[in-house]
Design a protein around this motif. Structure first.
Motif, PDB file in Angstrom:
ATOM      1  N   ASP A 200       0.820  -1.211   0.000  1.00 15.67           N
ATOM      2  CA  ASP A 200       0.000   0.000   0.000  1.00 15.67           C
ATOM      3  C   ASP A 200       0.855   1.262   0.000  1.00 15.67           C
ATOM      4  OD1 ASP A 200       0.925  -0.641   2.542  1.00 15.67           O
ATOM      5  OD2 ASP A 200      -0.850   0.113   3.576  1.00 15.67           O
ATOM      6  N   LEU A 201       1.932   1.253   0.781  1.00 18.35           N
ATOM      7  CA  LEU A 201       2.798   2.431   0.845  1.00 18.35           C
ATOM      8  C   LEU A 201       3.524   2.646  -0.479  1.00 18.35           C
ATOM      9  CD1 LEU A 201       3.862   4.730   2.567  1.00 18.35           C
ATOM     10  CD2 LEU A 201       5.603   3.181   3.482  1.00 18.35           C
ATOM     11  N   ASN A 202       3.903   1.577  -1.133  1.00 17.91           N
ATOM     12  CA  ASN A 202       4.562   1.695  -2.435  1.00 17.91           C
ATOM     13  C   ASN A 202       3.642   2.361  -3.449  1.00 17.91           C
ATOM     14  OD1 ASN A 202       6.679   1.057  -4.451  1.00 17.91           O
ATOM     15  ND2 ASN A 202       5.138  -0.333  -5.269  1.00 17.91           N
ATOM     16  N   VAL A 203       2.364   1.948  -3.461  1.00 15.90           N
ATOM     17  CA  VAL A 203       1.399   2.553  -4.382  1.00 15.90           C
ATOM     18  C   VAL A 203       1.253   4.046  -4.097  1.00 15.90           C
ATOM     19  CG1 VAL A 203      -1.041   2.609  -5.016  1.00 15.90           C
ATOM     20  CG2 VAL A 203       0.125   0.418  -4.818  1.00 15.90           C
ATOM     21  N   THR A 204       1.064   4.389  -2.823  1.00 16.21           N
ATOM     22  CA  THR A 204       0.836   5.786  -2.464  1.00 16.21           C
ATOM     23  C   THR A 204       2.041   6.655  -2.790  1.00 16.21           C
ATOM     24  OG1 THR A 204      -0.581   5.012  -0.649  1.00 16.21           O
ATOM     25  CG2 THR A 204       0.110   7.309  -0.603  1.00 16.21           C
ATOM     26  N   LEU A 205       3.236   6.214  -2.398  1.00 13.44           N
ATOM     27  CA  LEU A 205       4.426   7.017  -2.657  1.00 13.44           C
ATOM     28  C   LEU A 205       4.730   7.132  -4.143  1.00 13.44           C
ATOM     29  CD1 LEU A 205       6.811   5.888   0.226  1.00 13.44           C
ATOM     30  CD2 LEU A 205       5.712   8.121  -0.052  1.00 13.44           C
ATOM     31  N   SER A 206       4.415   6.109  -4.920  1.00 14.52           N
ATOM     32  CA  SER A 206       4.609   6.200  -6.366  1.00 14.52           C
ATOM     33  C   SER A 206       3.761   7.322  -6.952  1.00 14.52           C
ATOM     34  CB  SER A 206       4.245   4.871  -7.036  1.00 14.52           C
ATOM     35  OG  SER A 206       5.135   3.842  -6.643  1.00 14.52           O
ATOM     36  N   LEU A 207       2.528   7.467  -6.459  1.00 17.26           N
ATOM     37  CA  LEU A 207       1.666   8.538  -6.937  1.00 17.26           C
ATOM     38  C   LEU A 207       2.159   9.904  -6.465  1.00 17.26           C
ATOM     39  CD1 LEU A 207      -1.841   6.867  -6.511  1.00 17.26           C
ATOM     40  CD2 LEU A 207      -0.632   7.341  -8.632  1.00 17.26           C
ATOM     41  N   VAL A 208       2.647   9.959  -5.221  1.00 13.24           N
ATOM     42  CA  VAL A 208       3.171  11.227  -4.700  1.00 13.24           C
ATOM     43  C   VAL A 208       4.369  11.680  -5.522  1.00 13.24           C
ATOM     44  CG1 VAL A 208       4.212  12.358  -2.689  1.00 13.24           C
ATOM     45  CG2 VAL A 208       2.320  10.764  -2.371  1.00 13.24           C
ATOM     46  N   LYS A 209       5.276  10.761  -5.826  1.00 16.51           N
ATOM     47  CA  LYS A 209       6.452  11.108  -6.631  1.00 16.51           C
ATOM     48  C   LYS A 209       6.063  11.539  -8.043  1.00 16.51           C
ATOM     49  CE  LYS A 209       8.343   7.171  -5.596  1.00 16.51           C
ATOM     50  NZ  LYS A 209       9.243   5.994  -5.555  1.00 16.51           N
ATOM     51  N   ALA A 210       4.911  11.052  -8.519  1.00 19.57           N
ATOM     52  CA  ALA A 210       4.438  11.441  -9.852  1.00 19.57           C
ATOM     53  C   ALA A 210       3.703  12.777  -9.830  1.00 19.57           C
ATOM     54  CB  ALA A 210       3.521  10.354 -10.412  1.00 19.57           C
ATOM     55  N   GLY A 211       3.612  13.408  -8.646  1.00 18.76           N
ATOM     56  CA  GLY A 211       2.994  14.723  -8.549  1.00 18.76           C
ATOM     57  C   GLY A 211       1.543  14.730  -8.135  1.00 18.76           C
ATOM     58  N   GLU A 212       0.998  13.564  -7.776  1.00 18.27           N
ATOM     59  CA  GLU A 212      -0.416  13.501  -7.388  1.00 18.27           C
ATOM     60  C   GLU A 212      -0.609  13.981  -5.944  1.00 18.27           C
ATOM     61  OE1 GLU A 212      -2.548  13.074  -9.530  1.00 18.27           O
ATOM     62  OE2 GLU A 212      -1.806  11.730 -11.100  1.00 18.27           O
ATOM     63  N   LYS A 213      -1.852  14.417  -5.643  1.00 12.57           N
ATOM     64  CA  LYS A 213      -2.167  14.965  -4.333  1.00 12.57           C
ATOM     65  C   LYS A 213      -3.219  14.131  -3.612  1.00 12.57           C
ATOM     66  CE  LYS A 213      -1.028  19.735  -5.557  1.00 12.57           C
ATOM     67  NZ  LYS A 213      -1.542  21.134  -5.656  1.00 12.57           N
ATOM     68  N   LEU A 214      -3.280  14.338  -2.300  1.00 15.53           N
ATOM     69  CA  LEU A 214      -4.180  13.605  -1.409  1.00 15.53           C
ATOM     70  C   LEU A 214      -5.063  14.585  -0.660  1.00 15.53           C
ATOM     71  CD1 LEU A 214      -4.984  11.076   0.443  1.00 15.53           C
ATOM     72  CD2 LEU A 214      -3.062  11.789   1.890  1.00 15.53           C
ATOM     73  N   ALA A 215      -6.356  14.254  -0.543  1.00 14.67           N
ATOM     74  CA  ALA A 215      -7.266  14.983   0.336  1.00 14.67           C
ATOM     75  C   ALA A 215      -7.521  14.129   1.571  1.00 14.67           C
ATOM     76  CB  ALA A 215      -8.580  15.293  -0.370  1.00 14.67           C
ATOM     77  N   VAL A 216      -7.262  14.686   2.744  1.00 12.35           N
ATOM     78  CA  VAL A 216      -7.476  13.995   4.012  1.00 12.35           C
ATOM     79  C   VAL A 216      -8.660  14.652   4.715  1.00 12.35           C
ATOM     80  CG1 VAL A 216      -6.455  13.277   6.193  1.00 12.35           C
ATOM     81  CG2 VAL A 216      -4.998  13.576   4.192  1.00 12.35           C
ATOM     82  N   SER A 217      -9.654  13.856   5.061  1.00 13.02           N
ATOM     83  CA  SER A 217     -10.830  14.372   5.754  1.00 13.02           C
ATOM     84  C   SER A 217     -10.928  13.758   7.143  1.00 13.02           C
ATOM     85  CB  SER A 217     -12.103  14.037   4.963  1.00 13.02           C
ATOM     86  OG  SER A 217     -13.258  14.339   5.706  1.00 13.02           O
ATOM     87  N   ASP A 218     -11.418  14.543   8.107  1.00  7.31           N
ATOM     88  CA  ASP A 218     -11.598  14.006   9.455  1.00  7.31           C
ATOM     89  C   ASP A 218     -13.002  13.453   9.667  1.00  7.31           C
ATOM     90  OD1 ASP A 218     -13.071  16.328   9.553  1.00  7.31           O
ATOM     91  OD2 ASP A 218     -12.080  17.158  11.335  1.00  7.31           O
TER      92      ASP A 218
END
Length: 323
Positions: A200-218
């Motif tokens: 899961d972390l590999n998938v997420t970091l691959s997207l981050v390195k590609a310039g993608e963003k995350l929305a975090v909601s509480d």
């Protein structure tokens, strides 16, 4: 439950299934109970539990949004994950665990977040952790995630770039089965068969390195089940988990340096949460008199790995490695 109104799905919910039938049925019922209707559920069964195909045949006859397939033979976790992902063709996809549960407003929540923040490729809604019996509880690892490592801002926070990479390399505070992804983005990454723990972390970091963003909601709308005796727990005791994590973190640290993300690189080399996790297992190993496990765990906890050409050159980038 909102009746199906014939709209094409905006969200594919895919479920790789293997294991407990009752928990899987509970997860499916939580999808059926959604207050917003434009979803489709695809379950890919990697097991042989009796009665499951018949249960889904009856369910699918009542609700055309439910699809089910049983593999001819067991594919294993990573390959079945990829098969589920390949089945998604709506604009968004969530890969729910077969023992997790969605709150009734999960679909409405993530669709609303994407409508408000179309620039993001990942949405992490609020999560509560449940035990085997469905009761809310918060083990030490989850208390640490929430109180120490996860973002503290209330409402919705947009994260990306080195800030997000460094945060996740300190501790993976995200809950993979609860994340809603832009299907096109996650399909470009896919699941690397080399990993079993840090997938899961590999998938997420691959997207981050590609310039993608995350929305975090509480806003809490997902129930993540934490089992006391899971496969990953056994792998932690025998050291497999921490060996894979250490190799991954050091390779990521080298890639972060190449990007000029020096703060993220330091976080990768230190891999603080992974080492803290190893430290929390030391007392139980000592109590059992398991000297070999005690030495392994103490070594992982106390000695961060040094950069090595072997680890730094490992291919864990955002390709699908032949899938």
């Amino acid at each position: 439950m909102t009746e199906y109104d014939g709209r094409p799905p905006l969200l594919d919910i895919v479920m790789p299934y293997y294991g407990d039938v009752q928990m899987m049925q509970g997860a499916v019922r939580s999808v059926l109970a959604q207050t917003d209707a434009p979803w489709r559920l695809t379950v890919v069964d990697d097991g042989r539990e009796p009665g499951v195909p018949e249960w889904f045949a009856e369910l699918g006859a009542r609700d055309p949004r439910v699809r089910y397939e049983r593999n001819e033979h067991n594919l294993g976790i990573t390959v079945n994950f990829q098969k589920c992902l390949d089945a998604a063709d709506a604009g968004l996809v969530t890969m729910i665990g077969c023992d997790d549960e969605m709150a009734p407003d999960y679909v409405a929540t993530v669709l609303g977040l994407y409508a408000a923040h179309p620039e993001v490729a990942m949405v992490q809604p609020g999560v509560e952790v449940i035990d085997d019996h469905g009761a809310v509880h918060e083990p030490l690892a989850d208390r640490m995630k929430r109180s120490v490592f996860a973002p503290k801002a209330g409402g919705v926070q947009i994260m990306g770039g080195e800030e997000l990479a460094a945060s996740l390399l300190r501790a993976n505070w995200m809950y993979f089965p609860s994340i809603c992804w832009r299907t096109e983005a996650i399909k470009k990454v896919g699941f690397d068969p080399a990993f079993t723990i840090v997938q899961d972390l590999n998938v997420t970091l691959s997207l981050v390195k590609a310039g993608e963003k995350l929305a975090v909601s509480d806003h809490v709308c997902f129930r993540y089940r934490r089992h006391p005796a899971s496969e990953s727990s056994a792998q932690a005791v025998d050291g497999k988990r921490f060996r894979e994590e250490r190799s991954f973190f050091m390779a990521e640290a080298a890639r972060m340096e190449a990007l000029g993300w020096h703060r993220a690189a330091r976080a990768g080399r230190r891999h603080l949460a992974s080492r803290l996790h190893a430290a929390t297992l030391v007392p139980s190993a000592a109590k059992r008199g398991d000297v070999a496990s005690l030495r392994r765990l103490a070594g992982f906890a106390l000695l961060p790995a040094k950069d090595s050409g072997k680890d730094a050159g490992r291919n864990t980038n955002s390709t699908r490695n032949g899938h």
